[in-house]
Scaffold this active site. Structure first.
Site, PDB file in Angstrom:
ATOM      1  N   ASP A   1       0.848  -1.174   0.000  1.00  0.00           N
ATOM      2  CA  ASP A   1       0.000   0.000   0.000  1.00  0.00           C
ATOM      3  C   ASP A   1       0.888   1.228   0.000  1.00  0.00           C
ATOM      4  OD1 ASP A   1       0.690  -0.133   2.600  1.00  0.00           O
ATOM      5  OD2 ASP A   1      -1.336   0.014   3.397  1.00  0.00           O
TER       6      ASP A   1
ATOM      7  N   ASP B   1     -11.884  13.269  14.849  1.00  0.00           N
ATOM      8  CA  ASP B   1     -11.214  12.363  13.916  1.00  0.00           C
ATOM      9  C   ASP B   1      -9.821  12.068  14.477  1.00  0.00           C
ATOM     10  OD1 ASP B   1     -10.035  11.020  11.869  1.00  0.00           O
ATOM     11  OD2 ASP B   1     -10.306  12.590  10.341  1.00  0.00           O
TER      12      ASP B   1
ATOM     13  N   LYS C   1     -13.805   5.815   7.216  1.00  0.00           N
ATOM     14  CA  LYS C   1     -13.787   4.410   6.791  1.00  0.00           C
ATOM     15  C   LYS C   1     -13.144   4.317   5.415  1.00  0.00           C
ATOM     16  CE  LYS C   1     -17.491   2.008   9.170  1.00  0.00           C
ATOM     17  NZ  LYS C   1     -18.382   3.063   9.723  1.00  0.00           N
ATOM     18  N   ALA C   2     -12.344   3.283   5.236  1.00  0.00           N
ATOM     19  CA  ALA C   2     -11.693   3.094   3.937  1.00  0.00           C
ATOM     20  C   ALA C   2     -12.735   2.876   2.839  1.00  0.00           C
ATOM     21  CB  ALA C   2     -10.736   1.916   4.000  1.00  0.00           C
ATOM     22  N   GLU C   3     -13.917   2.362   3.228  1.00  0.00           N
ATOM     23  CA  GLU C   3     -14.972   2.107   2.241  1.00  0.00           C
ATOM     24  C   GLU C   3     -15.583   3.413   1.738  1.00  0.00           C
ATOM     25  OE1 GLU C   3     -14.734   0.325   5.047  1.00  0.00           O
ATOM     26  OE2 GLU C   3     -14.284  -1.653   4.185  1.00  0.00           O
ATOM     27  N   THR C   4     -15.851   4.344   2.679  1.00  0.00           N
ATOM     28  CA  THR C   4     -16.486   5.603   2.268  1.00  0.00           C
ATOM     29  C   THR C   4     -15.444   6.639   1.849  1.00  0.00           C
ATOM     30  OG1 THR C   4     -16.425   6.433   4.533  1.00  0.00           O
ATOM     31  CG2 THR C   4     -18.419   5.259   3.847  1.00  0.00           C
TER      32      THR C   4
ATOM     33  N   MET D   1     -14.356   8.949   3.611  1.00  0.00           N
ATOM     34  CA  MET D   1     -14.730  10.263   4.152  1.00  0.00           C
ATOM     35  C   MET D   1     -14.824  10.155   5.667  1.00  0.00           C
ATOM     36  SD  MET D   1     -17.727  11.734   1.668  1.00  0.00           S
ATOM     37  CE  MET D   1     -18.903  10.447   1.996  1.00  0.00           C
TER      38      MET D   1
ATOM     39  N   ASP E   1      -2.551  -4.823   8.165  1.00  0.00           N
ATOM     40  CA  ASP E   1      -2.674  -4.805   9.612  1.00  0.00           C
ATOM     41  C   ASP E   1      -4.112  -4.813  10.112  1.00  0.00           C
ATOM     42  OD1 ASP E   1      -3.292  -2.297   8.795  1.00  0.00           O
ATOM     43  OD2 ASP E   1      -1.882  -1.253  10.103  1.00  0.00           O
TER      44      ASP E   1
HETATM   45  N1  LIG Z   1      -9.174  10.929   8.286  1.00  0.00           N
HETATM   46  C1  LIG Z   1      -9.651  11.012   7.062  1.00  0.00           C
HETATM   47  N2  LIG Z   1     -10.780  11.692   6.840  1.00  0.00           N
HETATM   48  C2  LIG Z   1     -11.278  11.768   5.609  1.00  0.00           C
HETATM   49  N3  LIG Z   1     -10.749  11.235   4.532  1.00  0.00           N
HETATM   50  C3  LIG Z   1      -9.620  10.557   4.667  1.00  0.00           C
HETATM   51  C4  LIG Z   1      -9.015  10.408   5.944  1.00  0.00           C
HETATM   52  N4  LIG Z   1      -7.915   9.658   5.780  1.00  0.00           N
HETATM   53  C5  LIG Z   1      -7.832   9.374   4.480  1.00  0.00           C
HETATM   54  N5  LIG Z   1      -8.853   9.895   3.791  1.00  0.00           N
HETATM   55  C6  LIG Z   1      -9.139   9.777   2.365  1.00  0.00           C
HETATM   56  O1  LIG Z   1      -9.501   8.432   2.084  1.00  0.00           O
HETATM   57  C7  LIG Z   1      -8.635   7.882   1.108  1.00  0.00           C
HETATM   58  C8  LIG Z   1      -8.418   6.429   1.385  1.00  0.00           C
HETATM   59  O2  LIG Z   1      -7.714   6.254   2.593  1.00  0.00           O
HETATM   60  P1  LIG Z   1      -7.038   4.884   2.944  1.00  0.00           P
HETATM   61  O3  LIG Z   1      -6.374   5.023   4.243  1.00  0.00           O
HETATM   62  O4  LIG Z   1      -8.011   3.788   2.736  1.00  0.00           O
HETATM   63  O5  LIG Z   1      -6.039   4.712   1.779  1.00  0.00           O
HETATM   64  P2  LIG Z   1      -4.700   5.465   1.567  1.00  0.00           P
HETATM   65  O6  LIG Z   1      -4.126   5.717   2.890  1.00  0.00           O
HETATM   66  O7  LIG Z   1      -4.879   6.614   0.660  1.00  0.00           O
HETATM   67  O8  LIG Z   1      -3.917   4.428   0.753  1.00  0.00           O
HETATM   68  P3  LIG Z   1      -3.116   3.235   1.264  1.00  0.00           P
HETATM   69  O9  LIG Z   1      -3.975   2.053   0.949  1.00  0.00           O
HETATM   70  O10 LIG Z   1      -1.927   3.336   0.420  1.00  0.00           O
HETATM   71  O11 LIG Z   1      -2.827   3.364   2.714  1.00  0.00           O
HETATM   72  C9  LIG Z   1      -7.390   8.727   1.195  1.00  0.00           C
HETATM   73  O12 LIG Z   1      -6.694   8.733  -0.015  1.00  0.00           O
HETATM   74  C10 LIG Z   1      -7.953  10.108   1.512  1.00  0.00           C
HETATM   75  O13 LIG Z   1      -8.375  10.709   0.326  1.00  0.00           O
HETATM   76 MG   LIG Z   2      -4.112   3.894   4.615  1.00  0.00          MG
END
Ligand SMILES: Nc1ncnc2c1ncn2[C@@H]1O[C@H](COP(=O)(O)OP(=O)(O)OP(=O)(O)O)[C@@H](O)[C@H]1O
Ligand SMILES: [Mg+2]
Ligand SMILES: [K+]
EC number: 7.2.2.6
Length: 675
Positions: free
Chosen positions: A302, A339, A372-375, A377, A513
């Site tokens: 990632d 957050d 959430k990684a799904e949303t 946001m 993780d």
């Molecule tokens: N605390 C947060 N609040 C709102 N949006 C967020 C937050 N953290 C991350 N994001 C948004 O959500 C997206 C996805 O986050 P996620 O952690 O799933 O993946 P990532 O960190 O970008 O990628 P990776 O899989 O490489 O860790 C991010 O790219 C960012 O745009």
């Molecule tokens: Mg991440």
């Protein structure tokens, strides 16, 4: 007590020397058929020392004794190699066992708390652990937050925060709570804890031969059987020529021809390979996992925290449309008041450092929307009915458009500017209105490009999977030099990538993780879970990184490769050795009866007897001489398998032919004074 510390020391060497003798027990030797044959040879020649004419031969007792002695040492050297490789693990296991004391646990039963010995705890039991107490078993925090000293397991002295819910809820038995108090649900039965598994892993108690090792062993045993048949039938042909071949000479020939070098070092190579992973603070659940990592074709990584530092910090508020910087900052801050992600906290810090303000009391009584990684946001729903969100630009755009809002014209350009600099843009919106962007800065870890370059040379494809937008992903991918990337990916997309690669016949490695990584970790051929991660992730994976450093996967793959190469190199060397020994012994056997055989005595060895003894001595001492190589692994440069093959053939094949010619000649120069 870290797994990192113990090195080979005097104690380990002395213990290994003792073990070499204990392992002479034929029941133990039987596990290694090649060395077992040597041991039988030793027993027969020893018998001949006392009953010289048992087979009607006339060989001097001195020669019999010399052969017996060398054979004994051949077996001892092989046993010593194995014991030495096991030694470091045993020493580590001993120190781990010390942290496995029986302690008293405060078990919750109904509304009361009962003191019970930790050994009585079962899966599902709930215990309370307060400041200064040891955690009595592996489990998951179900209530509270505490800082925990995990140095007994990880060797890392800085305490870690463990809290209920989320990705930092797993605790390990034998670690210590140093502040606050937590309620823990036990997740393992007695004897099956992480510490138990760790002890049996480093001790090698549960070490099973890997499929590769079994395959190689089968080849080596077949070779041994073939040579055994050749040597047993040889006297019949010789008889026909009126040549008498003495039993100790035949045994010497047999032992020289069978692959004793690799046979003696094979298990040491496997143990040492696993040990190298352990020294690296990674626990491999099996030798098979370590080997599989040497055959990996694809690595899924990632972006955030693996390729980049992952402490994505808000570094700028950028308004869009007619809105002001103060507006974006205030809404961004409101959406972040609860957050707890590093990103969320950094928004509040940026606001402070830029002397901007927001009214925190607006959030009183509001409902928090967790990231959430799904949303992709996070945000807050205010009591007055307004919804505030921040998140990935495409996610927020969709959310706003879904409510009939209008997307400001300058949003995309601003967001692209951030993304093409490798940053992560987060859009900030309230209901139908987008106010602007937060610029999250992250940096690629130094040296990533070189590492991926190495991976490429080894023929390994690297794929970066990120939840981030395609432009940021492309920028970071180009900067870090990964082969491929997948943007806007959700957790389930990882497992899809793994399956796709596996369907093409590739072996895939990944790290993770979270609980949502567990299926992908289980699906991957090599899954490395972070020790900080959830119980589910650790159980699904076949390796656990005690330092929780996701980029370690790259080194683990290198160690696996090195293990496979070391085995290949020493097998080549071992078999190539036969040529020199053949030229030493065969002329010696027949020279007396067939003087023309002298042409085969290319090494000009002193006499038939000295030739046989020299070959046999070389055959024995090459084992301890190669122990350091077997334990450390062959030095290697990243390159493709076919380049590696030809390089190894040159070094270890050619070397395997040349070295024994020189070695046997040198030994003969010394031995000639005795025979
Ligand atoms: N605390 C947060 N609040 C709102 N949006 C967020 C937050 N953290 C991350 N994001 C948004 O959500 C997206 C996805 O986050 P996620 O952690 O799933 O993946 P990532 O960190 O970008 O990628 P990776 O899989 O490489 O860790 C991010 O790219 C960012 O745009
Ligand atoms: Mg991440
Ligand atoms: K041999």
């Amino acid at each position: 007590m870290s797994t990192k510390k113990s090195a080979i020391n005097k104690d380990i060497v002395i213990q290994a020397a003792k073990q070499a003798f204990i392992k002479l027990d034929p029941r133990v030797m039987l596990r290694n058929p090649i060395m077992f044959v040597v041991e039988i040879g030793f027993i027969i020649t020893l018998f001949l020392v006392f009953v010289p004419d048992a087979f009607g031969g006339d060989v001097s007792t001195g020669f019999n004794l010399a052969v017996a002695f060398i054979l004994l040492f051949t077996v001892l050297f092989a046993n010593f190699a194995e014991a030495l490789a096991e030694g470091r693990g045993k020493a580590q296991a001993d120190s781990l066992k010390k942290s496995k004391k029986e302690i008293t646990a405060n078990k919750v039963s109904g509304s009361s708390v009962k003191e019970v010995p930790s050994t009585e705890l079962r899966k599902g039991d709930v215990v309370i652990v307060a400041q200064g107490e040891m955690i009595p078993g592996d489990g998951e925090v179900i209530e509270g937050l505490a800082s925990v000293d995990e140095s007994a397991i990880t060797g890392e002295s800085a305490p870690v925060i463990k809290e209920a819910g989320g990705d930092f809820s797993s605790v390990t038995g034998g670690t210590k709570v140093i502040s606050d108090r937590i309620k823990v649900r036990i997740t393992s039965d007695p004897g099956e804890s992480f510490l138990d598994r760790m002890i049996s892993l480093v001790e090698g108690a549960k070490r099973q031969k890997t499929p590769n090792e079994i395959a190689l062993n089968t080849v080596l045993v077949s070779l041994t059987i073939i040579f055994l048949i050749v040597v047993i039938t040889l006297p019949f042909f010789a008889d026909y020529l009126d040549i008498r071949l003495e039993v100790p000479v035949l045994i010497a020939l047999l032992v020289c021809l069978i692959p004793t070098t690799i046979g003696g070092l094979l298990s040491a190579i496997g143990i040492a390979g696993m040990d190298r992973v352990t020294q690296f603070n990674v626990l491999a659940m099996s030798g098979k996992a370590v080997e599989a990592s040497g055959d990996i074709n694809t690595i899924i990584l990632d972006k955030t925290g693996t390729i980049t530092y992952g402490n994505r910090m808000a570094s700028e508020f950028i308004p869009v449309g007619k809105h002001s910087r103060q507006d974006v900052a205030a809404w961004a801050a409101l959406s972040s008041v609860r957050d707890e992600t590093p990103e969320g906290r950094s928004v509040l810090e940026l606001l402070k450092s830029q002397n901007l303000s927001f009214q925190e009391s607006v959030a009183d009584g509001a409902e928090f929307v967790e990231f959430k990684a799904e949303t992709r946001m996070s945000g807050i729903d205010l009591p007055d009915g307004r919804h505030i969100r921040k998140g990935a630009v495409d996610a927020v755009k969709q959310w706003v458009a879904g409510q009939g809002g209008i997307i400001p014209d300058d949003l995309q350009a601003n967001s692209n500017a951030i993304a093409s600099a490798g940053g992560t843009p987060l859009a900030v919106a309230v209901d139908q209105t987008i106010y602007g962007l937060i610029y999250l800065k992250d940096t690629v870890k130094p040296g990533m490009r070189e590492r991926f370059e190495q991976m490429r040379k080894m023929g390994i494809k690297t794929i970066m999977c990120t939840g981030d937008n395609p432009l940021t992903a492309a920028t970071i991918a180009a900067e870090a030099g990964v082969d491929d990337f997948i943007a806007e990916s959700k957790p389930e997309d990882k497992i899809a990538v793994i399956r796709r690669e596996q369907a093409e016949g590739k072996l895939v490695a990944m790290t993770g993780d979270g609980t949502n990584d567990a299926p992908a970790l289980a699906q991957a051929d090599v899954g490395i879970a972070m020790n900080s991660g959830t119980v589910a992730a650790k159980e699904a994976a076949n390796m656990v990184d005690l330092d929780s450093d996701p980029s370690k996967i790259i080194e683990v793959v290198s160690i696996g490769k090195q293990l496979l190469m070391t085995r290949g190199a020493l097998t080549t060397f071992s078999i190539a050795n036969d040529i020199a020994k053949y030229f030493a012994i065969i002329p010696a056997m027949f020279m007396v009866a067939i003087p023309e055989m002298e042409v085969l005595n290319v090494m000009r060895l002193h006499s038939p007897l000295s030739a046989i003894l020299s070959a046999l001595i070389f055959n024995a001492v090459i084992i301890p001489l190669l122990i350091p190589l077997a334990m450390k692994g062959v030095a290697y440069k990243p390159m493709s398998s076919s380049q590696l093959l030809s390089r190894n053939l040159i070094i270890y094949g050619l070397g395997g032919v040349v070295v024994p010619f020189a070695g046997i000649k040198l030994i003969d120069l010394v031995v000639q004074f005795w025979v």
